[in-house]
Scaffold this motif. Structure first.
Motif, PDB file in Angstrom:
ATOM      1  N   PHE A  83       0.828  -1.200   0.000  1.00 47.03           N
ATOM      2  CA  PHE A  83       0.000   0.000   0.000  1.00 47.03           C
ATOM      3  C   PHE A  83       0.863   1.250   0.000  1.00 47.03           C
ATOM      4  O   PHE A  83       0.598   2.196  -0.746  1.00 47.03           O
ATOM      5  N   THR A  84       1.929   1.252   0.807  1.00 47.96           N
ATOM      6  CA  THR A  84       2.770   2.451   0.855  1.00 47.96           C
ATOM      7  C   THR A  84       3.481   2.681  -0.470  1.00 47.96           C
ATOM      8  O   THR A  84       3.662   3.820  -0.882  1.00 47.96           O
ATOM      9  N   ARG A  86       2.306   1.813  -3.470  1.00 52.54           N
ATOM     10  CA  ARG A  86       1.282   2.339  -4.387  1.00 52.54           C
ATOM     11  C   ARG A  86       0.947   3.796  -4.066  1.00 52.54           C
ATOM     12  O   ARG A  86       0.764   4.616  -4.965  1.00 52.54           O
ATOM     13  N   LEU A  87       0.871   4.126  -2.779  1.00 55.96           N
ATOM     14  CA  LEU A  87       0.579   5.500  -2.368  1.00 55.96           C
ATOM     15  C   LEU A  87       1.702   6.439  -2.818  1.00 55.96           C
ATOM     16  O   LEU A  87       1.442   7.515  -3.365  1.00 55.96           O
ATOM     17  N   ARG A  88       2.956   6.023  -2.621  1.00 57.24           N
ATOM     18  CA  ARG A  88       4.092   6.862  -3.025  1.00 57.24           C
ATOM     19  C   ARG A  88       4.093   7.082  -4.535  1.00 57.24           C
ATOM     20  O   ARG A  88       4.305   8.188  -5.020  1.00 57.24           O
ATOM     21  N   ALA A  90       1.502   6.953  -6.591  1.00 54.64           N
ATOM     22  CA  ALA A  90       0.382   7.829  -6.952  1.00 54.64           C
ATOM     23  C   ALA A  90       0.711   9.278  -6.601  1.00 54.64           C
ATOM     24  O   ALA A  90       0.387  10.195  -7.358  1.00 54.64           O
ATOM     25  N   TRP A  91       1.335   9.491  -5.479  1.00 59.00           N
ATOM     26  CA  TRP A  91       1.688  10.843  -5.044  1.00 59.00           C
ATOM     27  C   TRP A  91       2.708  11.465  -5.995  1.00 59.00           C
ATOM     28  O   TRP A  91       2.628  12.633  -6.346  1.00 59.00           O
TER      29      TRP A  91
END
Length: 183
Positions: A83-84, A86-88, A90-91
């Motif tokens: 998740f982290t 994917r979040l990074r 996307a950011w």
């Protein structure tokens, strides 16, 4: 009258499902480093030859309980770390500079590197002189690493040889990162 036949009831042989479960526990044990390869092979042979379910239980007794706990812990860690990542991505995706893909009619490969003759010249220290090549083959974009020192990545994964890329993918040449775009 006495019968010369004696009735013996033997326990049922383990089912394929029981054997598969035991083999999975053994495979997980070797993958987690809890069993040596030789021990794994020996226990696997014994599991395949087992005539009773309790024989299977003995082969996996030291792995079963801890294995479930380890799977739960590793599964949770994997989900959180995924998740982290994917979040990074996307950011960063919207903040990365765009790298325009050549028009589909372009058949020549685009060389990427520090070399002045490159079609895309990147003057960063982490980019090799002849770093990568982007070409169109069979309707797909192919990104090849040309033996660069600091590597080429697509969506955070290192390219070994070649990789198919699409619009929106994040590519990096050394530490220079871009988002592929058609416009």
């Amino acid at each position: 009258m006495t019968s010369s036949f004696e009735f013996n009831t033997y326990p049922a042989r383990p089912s394929d499902v029981e054997r598969d479960r035991a083999l999975k526990v053994l495979r997980d044990g070797v993958a987690m480093g809890r069993l040596s390869h030789d021990t794994f092979i020996r226990r696997m042979e014994l599991a395949l030859a087992a005539r009773r379910s309790d024989e299977l239980a003995v082969l996996t007794a030291d792995l079963s309980r801890e294995n479930r706990l380890a799977r739960a812990v590793f599964g949770t860690v994997e989900a959180v770390s995924g998740f982290t990542v994917r979040l990074r991505r996307a950011w960063q995706a919207e903040r990365l500079p765009k790298l325009l893909l050549p028009h589909p009619g372009t058949e020549r490969a685009l060389r990427i590197g520090r070399d002045p003759a490159s079609g895309l010249r990147l003057t960063h220290d982490s980019v090799s002189r002849v770093h990568a090549e982007l070409s169109r083959q069979g309707g797909m974009w192919i990104l090849r690493d040309l033996g660069s020192t600091n590597g080429t990545t697509v969506n955070g994964r290192r390219v070994i040889g070649a990789a198919v890329v699409r619009e929106g993918d994040q590519v990096a040449f050394g530490r220079m990162a871009f988002r592929l775009s058609t416009n």
